[in-house]
Every structure is written in structure tokens, then in C-alpha cells.
Design a protein around this motif. Sequence first.
Motif, short mmCIF file in Angstrom:
data_model
loop_
_atom_site.label_atom_id
_atom_site.label_comp_id
_atom_site.label_asym_id
_atom_site.label_seq_id
_atom_site.Cartn_x
_atom_site.Cartn_y
_atom_site.Cartn_z
N ILE A 174 0.87 -1.18 0.00
CA ILE A 174 0.00 0.00 0.00
C ILE A 174 0.90 1.23 0.00
N LYS A 175 0.64 2.16 -0.91
CA LYS A 175 1.31 3.46 -0.87
C LYS A 175 0.32 4.47 -0.31
N ASP A 176 0.61 4.96 0.89
CA ASP A 176 -0.28 5.92 1.55
C ASP A 176 0.31 7.32 1.38
N SER A 177 -0.33 8.09 0.52
CA SER A 177 0.09 9.47 0.30
C SER A 177 -0.95 10.45 0.84
N SER A 184 -1.44 6.59 8.34
CA SER A 184 -0.37 5.67 7.93
C SER A 184 -0.07 4.67 9.03
N LEU A 185 -0.03 5.14 10.28
CA LEU A 185 0.25 4.24 11.39
C LEU A 185 -0.89 3.24 11.60
N ALA A 186 -2.12 3.68 11.36
CA ALA A 186 -3.25 2.76 11.47
C ALA A 186 -3.17 1.67 10.39
N LEU A 187 -2.74 2.04 9.19
CA LEU A 187 -2.53 1.03 8.15
C LEU A 187 -1.45 0.05 8.56
N ALA A 188 -0.37 0.58 9.12
CA ALA A 188 0.72 -0.30 9.55
C ALA A 188 0.24 -1.26 10.63
#
Length: 308
Positions: A174-177, A184-188
Motif C-alpha cells: 500500500i502506498k499511503d500518500s 499511515s500508522l493505522a494502516l501499519a
Amino acid sequence: MTSPASTAAFRGIWPALLTPLNADLSIDHARFASHSRALLTAGCGGVTPFGTTGEGPSFAMAERRDAVDALVAGGVPASRILVSTSCAALPETLALTRHALAIGAHGCLMLPPFFLKGVSDPGIIDAYRYVIDGAADARLRLYLYHIPQVAGVGLSHEVIATLKRLYPQTIVGIKDSSCELSHSLALADAFMRDLQVYVGNELDLPELGRRGSTGAVSGLANFMPRLVHRLVTQPDAPGTAHDHARVDRLLGLLGGYALTPALKGIMAMLSDDPAWLRVRPPLVALSPDGFAALEREVRAFGIHPETD
């Protein structure tokens, strides 16, 4: 720090390539390949053409296909190219994805459908399924691209989880821009066990590096690839705070300009090549006065090609 299970995802810095243009605003294939080769020589893992920084949606499918072919012909290994294949029309996205597979590209970066707004999660999932099922190729590595402030459409956790469940070998990152560190931390936290999560905002790279992120697709890496690499791969090194402060200052400086024209302005300054100033409408190139002002600010800031 978590350890992502996916070993298919890329590592290192894969710059979001700026797209050099000829006087007629066609793509300058020779300069495109030369810039890419220079970035690989500087230690980049690969390059990413035709994303947001590269003005991707401003170019026709055939232009993008031919330019990627020119990269390969110009000495850039296909395996070190992550092709942004996003188009408003899904058949064109599929065609560019098939082309990337045919040449042996590392993988594809794909936005959710970005013209119609207010689309549902099932509709977004169906769009990705159209491309993945249409490609029907086990070699496909697909990176989901979340940049809702530009696309007008985001990727929910439900969409990501569903696609990963349906295509466990295909969806690798996933590229979170979004430029929101909390997102971003929640995706991680939610996905890093199975997917690699990358961020586009260079200021967030150290935090994601601490969570296990192994690289980035970065606009600043067009001319600062070594510094960007250090931010994500050495988040707690003695010099990281200094590098982070420099990036913060540079992004603050660039905040007074339209981003892609300004990044191209820096390339024009560093290479002493005004051709880099050209952009494809609807973007507008820096005016002579604007470029002069940017050049004064950037020279005072100082970019050091051997270390940055």
C-alpha cells in the motif's frame, strides 16, 4: 517493529519520477531514461513512472506505454520499474497493466477509480477485480495507492482487507500518500503483518521505518535519493534528526509553489537545463520570476548531490 510477511514487495527508494518534456510537450524519452539511470546509480532500488508527481493522468495510454518501453531500451532494467497504471478508463488501466507484465516490470501501482465521486467500497473492489481478473497473471504484483486529497476517492480498511483476502499473492503493498501520519500508522497496525506499507510524505518516513516499512516512492527522491533512503532505513541513526529537519525546511519552502512545477524547477536548477521546467496542462510552469525566486531559495537551502 513488525515484520511484514510479503517478500514480494519492493525495498529501498523508488523515486516518483518527474516526467521531462520536449518543447511540444511530448515526453522526452532520452532525458527520461538518463534521469532514471542516474537515480539507479545513486542507489535507488528502482523507479516509478507516471504517478502523481509524474503527471501520469495527463498522458495518454500510448504515451505512457511508449515511454516505459523507452526506459527499458535506454538501459533501465524492467525489473526495476514500478509502473503507475492508473487511468480513468479501466480498460486502459488493464492495458497498461498487461504491458507492464509483458515487459517484466516489477509491479504496478494503481489508484482506486478516480473520476466518479461517492463510489461505494464494493464499487472500488470491483474496479480492482476488473484489472486483476483481466490480467489473469500470477506474476502481477499490485500496490494499492491511497491519495484521497488528489483522487477524491480513498481506500478503506475494508477494501484493503477484502482485496488481500481475494488476491493474497497479488496485493503486496500500500502506498499511503494521504500525508496523515495517524492514518499511515493505522494502516501499519492493521496490515503490516501481511503487506508492506509505504508513505509518500517524507516527513513520516522515520515513523514508518520504525514500524517495518522498507522503502518509499518519493517525489523529493528525484534529487535527494540518499537522504530519503536514510530517513526510512535508518530512522534512529544519529543524523536522522538533521535530515528530517532539512526535509521539513525544504517542504516548507516548496509550500509557496505548485508542487510538481516546483520540483521540476529544482531539477532545472540542479541540471542547468531549463527544459525540465515544462509541464503538461492543466499544470502551469513556473514563470521566469517564479523560477528565479525558487532558485534563490533553493540555493540558499543547499542541495548536495553527493550526500543528498
